[in-house]
Design a protein around this motif. Structure first.
Motif, PDB file in Angstrom:
ATOM      1  N   ALA A 169      36.927  48.131  31.907  1.00  0.00           N
ATOM      2  CA  ALA A 169      38.338  48.177  32.279  1.00  0.00           C
ATOM      3  C   ALA A 169      38.749  46.888  32.991  1.00  0.00           C
ATOM      4  O   ALA A 169      39.844  46.354  32.767  1.00  0.00           O
ATOM      5  N   GLY A 170      37.848  46.365  33.839  1.00  0.00           N
ATOM      6  CA  GLY A 170      38.121  45.093  34.491  1.00  0.00           C
ATOM      7  C   GLY A 170      38.222  43.953  33.496  1.00  0.00           C
ATOM      8  O   GLY A 170      39.064  43.052  33.645  1.00  0.00           O
ATOM      9  N   ALA A 171      37.389  44.002  32.451  1.00  0.00           N
ATOM     10  CA  ALA A 171      37.435  42.967  31.413  1.00  0.00           C
ATOM     11  C   ALA A 171      38.766  43.000  30.669  1.00  0.00           C
ATOM     12  O   ALA A 171      39.360  41.956  30.371  1.00  0.00           O
ATOM     13  N   VAL A 172      39.254  44.203  30.378  1.00  0.00           N
ATOM     14  CA  VAL A 172      40.544  44.318  29.695  1.00  0.00           C
ATOM     15  C   VAL A 172      41.655  43.733  30.568  1.00  0.00           C
ATOM     16  O   VAL A 172      42.564  43.042  30.090  1.00  0.00           O
ATOM     17  N   GLY A 173      41.569  44.004  31.873  1.00  0.00           N
ATOM     18  CA  GLY A 173      42.561  43.439  32.772  1.00  0.00           C
ATOM     19  C   GLY A 173      42.508  41.922  32.816  1.00  0.00           C
ATOM     20  O   GLY A 173      43.552  41.253  32.879  1.00  0.00           O
ATOM     21  N   LEU A 174      41.325  41.361  32.768  1.00  0.00           N
ATOM     22  CA  LEU A 174      41.184  39.895  32.760  1.00  0.00           C
ATOM     23  C   LEU A 174      41.771  39.297  31.484  1.00  0.00           C
ATOM     24  O   LEU A 174      42.394  38.228  31.500  1.00  0.00           O
ATOM     25  N   LEU A 175      41.556  39.980  30.346  1.00  0.00           N
ATOM     26  CA  LEU A 175      42.084  39.472  29.072  1.00  0.00           C
ATOM     27  C   LEU A 175      43.606  39.368  29.100  1.00  0.00           C
ATOM     28  O   LEU A 175      44.190  38.446  28.501  1.00  0.00           O
ATOM     29  N   ARG A 176      44.232  40.276  29.823  1.00  0.00           N
ATOM     30  CA  ARG A 176      45.690  40.286  29.842  1.00  0.00           C
ATOM     31  C   ARG A 176      46.270  39.124  30.641  1.00  0.00           C
ATOM     32  O   ARG A 176      47.437  38.785  30.496  1.00  0.00           O
ATOM     33  N   THR A 177      45.472  38.532  31.510  1.00  0.00           N
ATOM     34  CA  THR A 177      45.978  37.389  32.286  1.00  0.00           C
ATOM     35  C   THR A 177      46.115  36.138  31.422  1.00  0.00           C
ATOM     36  O   THR A 177      46.868  35.224  31.762  1.00  0.00           O
TER      37      THR A 177
END
Length: 448
Positions: A52-60
């Motif tokens: 979930a943290g990785a998905v959040g990073l991708l959105r940046t």
């Protein structure tokens, strides 16, 4: 799974003191089941939180963040499990801290710590050694000599004789027939309890109000024959007392000063007992805290009188041993988990040196690349440790509710343990950067 564990633990916390009325089986099932499911949930949820943290990073859409996200998604599952292992170790250490705090919040430990610290403390001085306690009587002349000697010691706040008084004509098997009598003045009574309604001109029954914990409140029972009672003074004759208006002990205020509620149930002005001409078997001394004052009292006492030992001093040593064991095991658990994570993370970073070299060769800024590596190591750590700290605090509060103890783990304790572990994790994450640093060589850029 974490949700089920959290629900069970929250059920205990919200029930509070009402949970004490539950059956033992229900209490054990709720507490142990909730704590076990929460621990398993930490291990199971860590990879999910990392993704979930990785998905959040991708959105940046920042380059370093995207690199970190792709690295997390490609990370071997075994590495994430090591992060989960560290989180579970933190969860267990918080439980161990609660065990330690359970020892440190017992009244006997707090009383002993107070006596050895700032005080005040209650001591007893008598005319025989401890084996002869209450068997040797100090005559009035001896009492005055000892009182004068003690009054000269700096730090002694009160000295009052302890007389043996017993109700006459009362059933020896009835608890209310054996009250504790306080013989002294109102000022002296005020040293050992917070009391109102006292008068040096008359005896009185001591009631108790304002308990800090109603479940542990002791309420004195009325005496047979009240207000007219007859007592026997050990070593003398009978003494008839007419009890005047009640005195009132403020229990919460007394416990704030002395940790324990005072158990004296009847106040008797000292001059009434002195008139009988009998001696006392010992003296009660209230003094400032510390062992130095005890040494001074011992050195000042006349020959043939002794300072009796304080039994609860050993509580401090006992808790210190428990603290040593828990701190040692906690350090071993966290240290072993951090070491395993560090070795695995560094090895993995070294294995990626060829990938790093190629990215540098095509013009990727080194700062961007190493920032991504650091984020890749930190995101799973932060997620797992935050989850473990929250669930650990909840489990401790549930245990406190189930056992009837006061709240055991305060924010300072949880913050200290969590911060220490997080700093260790940060050092592990920072260690991956130098491990991944490399000099561009043909060997690293060659592709088989």
């Amino acid at each position: 799974m974490p949700a089920v564990g959290v629900a069970l633990l929250l059920n205990l916390v919200t029930a509070g003191d009402d949970s004490l009325a539950w059956s033992t089986e229900r209490l054990i099932a709720t507490l142990v089941g909730g704590a076990l499911l929460a621990g398993i949930g930490i291990a199971a949820a860590t990879p999910v939180l990392a993704d979930a943290g990785a998905v959040g990073l991708l959105r940046t859409r920042r380059v370093s963040a995207v690199l970190a996200a792709r690295g997390i998604q490609a990370e071997p599952l075994a590495t994430t499990r090591l992060v989960a292992g560290l989180a579970v170790a933190l969860y267990l250490v918080l439980g161990g801290s609660a065990v330690l705090l359970a020892f440190e919040t017992t009244p006997q430990y707090r009383s002993a710590l107070q006596a050895l610290g700032e005080g005040p403390q209650r001591l007893a001085v008598g005319g025989g050694d401890w084996e002869e306690y209450a068997a040797v009587t100090l005559e009035p002349a001896e009492l005055q000599e000892v009182e004068n000697a003690l009054a000269a010691v700096p730090g002694v706040l009160m000295v009052t004789p302890i007389y043996e008084l017993q109700l006459v004509g009362c059933d020896e098997y009835e608890p209310r027939c054996h009250p504790q009598f306080f013989v002294g003045t109102c000022d002296e009574l005020g040293q050992v309890m917070v009391v109102s309604g006292c008068s040096d001109d008359r005896p009185g029954f001591i009631t108790a109000v304002n308990p800090s914990n109603p479940n542990e409140f002791w309420e004195p029972e009325r005496l047979p024959g009240d207000p007219d009672i007859t007592v026997t003074v050990t070593g003398g004759g009978d003494l008839t007392l007419h009890l005047g208006p009640d005195l009132t002990q403020d229990v919460a205020a007394t416990e704030e000063r002395w940790v324990y509620q005072n158990q004296d149930a009847v106040f008797v002005p000292e001059h009434l007992v002195e008139a009988t001409g009998v001696g006392a078997h010992s003296l009660q001394v209230v003094a400032v805290g510390g062992t130095e004052i005890r040494d001074q009292i011992t050195a000042t006492l006349p020959d043939g009188t002794f300072l009796y030992p304080s039994f609860n001093d050993s509580e401090v040593d006992s808790v210190a041993r428990v603290r040593l064991v828990i701190y040692t095991l906690s350090a071993m658990a966290i240290g072993t988990a951090l070491l395993g994570l560090a070795l695995t993370t560094i090895d993995h970073a070294r294995e990626r040196r060829q990938v790093v070299a190629r990215q540098l060769a095509v013009g990727m800024p080194a700062r961007t690349l190493y920032s991504g590596l650091l984020l890749q190591a930190l995101i799973p750590l932060v997620a797992a440790l935050a989850l473990a700290t929250g669930l650990g605090w909840l489990a401790v509060q549930a245990w406190a509710a189930a056992s009837g103890w006061p709240p055991l783990a305060n924010a300072q304790t949880v913050g200290l343990v969590g911060t220490t572990t997080a700093l260790g994790g940060l050092l592990v994450a920072l260690a991956t950067v130098p491990a991944a640093r490399t000099r561009l060589t043909a060997t690293l850029l060659r592709r088989e």
